[in-house]
Design an enzyme around this catalytic site. Structure first.
Site, PDB file in Angstrom:
ATOM      1  CB  ALA A 146      -0.904  -0.061   1.136  1.00 32.90           C
TER       2      ALA A 146
ATOM      3  N   GLY B 149      -0.081  -5.027   0.985  1.00 31.69           N
ATOM      4  CA  GLY B 149      -1.501  -4.771   0.073  1.00 31.69           C
ATOM      5  C   GLY B 149      -1.302  -5.399  -1.002  1.00 31.69           C
TER       6      GLY B 149
ATOM      7  CD  GLU C 192      -3.491  -7.199   3.307  1.00 28.48           C
ATOM      8  OE1 GLU C 192      -3.850  -7.347   4.177  1.00 28.48           O
ATOM      9  OE2 GLU C 192      -3.228  -6.015   3.038  1.00 28.48           O
TER      10      GLU C 192
ATOM     11  CD  GLU D 221       1.039  -5.572   5.919  1.00 27.93           C
ATOM     12  OE1 GLU D 221       0.210  -5.655   4.891  1.00 27.93           O
ATOM     13  OE2 GLU D 221       1.537  -6.601   6.066  1.00 27.93           O
TER      14      GLU D 221
END
Length: 275
Positions: free
Chosen positions: A96, A139, A142, A162
């Site tokens: 992200a 992300g 994911e 993360e």
């Protein structure tokens, strides 16, 4: 290697200002951070390419909105039987966009349901295939795991880093790893931030097949073409049934499957193929 996603993403420019109103419909406004085309011999497979090369395809709000709009349009396009999502050979998506989250505070983040709109891939009724090369981290990992099938390049790297920046996965990382690979491996991935090779990912049920980097997208498109040959209605039923296996008990899942199986006997597709 945390920090591959973190360092790369920290150094990229922030996406252009994004208001909370969705961007104009995909069909009427050309996206800037993804490329979409129809591919395959019959042009019945949609190929979506994430296109933020300088940011290693870091997932910012604008990119994710463009992706959601494109998926919605393609999901209603009867000429499309399957969708492939890919990035570059260097990165599927390195994570992200950290800069978009830097100044977030708890109250506004919690009340605003931050990242709740990242579920667009999971909401698509048509099969979605991830063709992953390079880094699929945070992300990006994911996003790949939201897809129905993952084909990976032999040098692809997966992970949830993360923990290295004091947070946890927020778009399904803890849940999908555990369901696909089991508790122990999911814990290792999420608690260490370590990268997982394509071969390890395949061994743990994350990846379906591995190919040389320059063949991954082509093979994913071939798979999409094979799926697109089937009845769209029956494909949708099969996808829904498999997904229910993650949500229901075995007995409930078997009942759900059987009822969908019974339903196929009312379709023209079943009647034509049985005759």
């Amino acid at each position: 290697m945390l920090r591959l996603s973190t360092v790369f993403v920290r150094n990229v420019k922030l996406c252009s200002n994004f208001n909370q109103v969705q961007l104009a419909a995909f069909s009427s406004k050309a996206p800037e951070m993804i490329k979409v085309e129809k591919v395959g011999e019959k042009q019945n497979v949609a190929l979506i390419k994430l296109n933020r090369p300088k940011a290693l395809n870091a997932l910012c709000a604008q990119l994710m909105t463009e992706l959601a709009d494109a998926l919605h349009t393609l999901d209603t396009d009867k000429s499309v039987g399957a969708i492939v999502i890919t990035g570059s050979e260097r990165a599927f998506a390195a994570g992200a966009d950290i800069k978009e989250m830097t100044n977030n505070e708890f109250a506004s983040t919690f009340s605003g349901s931050f990242l709740s709109n990242w579920t667009a891939v999971s909401d698509v009724k048509k099969p979605v295939i991830a063709a992953v090369n390079g880094f699929a981290l945070g992300g990006g990992n994911e996003l790949a795991m939201m897809c129905d099938i993952i084909y990976a390049g032999e040098k692809a790297r997966f992970g949830q880093p993360e923990i290295n920046i004091g947070t946890i996965p927020g778009a399904g990382g803890t849940q999908r790893w555990a369901r696909a690979a089991g508790k122990s491996f999911a814990m290792e991935v999420c608690l260490t931030g370590n990268h997982v090779s394509a071969q390890e990912a395949k061994e743990h049920g994350i990846v379906s097949k591995i190919f040389p980097a320059d063949q991954v997208v082509g093979e994913a498109v071939k798979l999409g073409e094979k799926i697109a040959e089937q009845s769209p209605l029956i494909v949708q039923m099969a996808k829904e049934a498999v997904n229910k296996a993650y949500e229901l008990t075995l007995q409930e899942g078997l009942h759900f499957e059987r009822r969908l199986f019974h339903t196929t006997f009312a379709t023209k597709d079943r009647k034509v193929n049985f005759c």
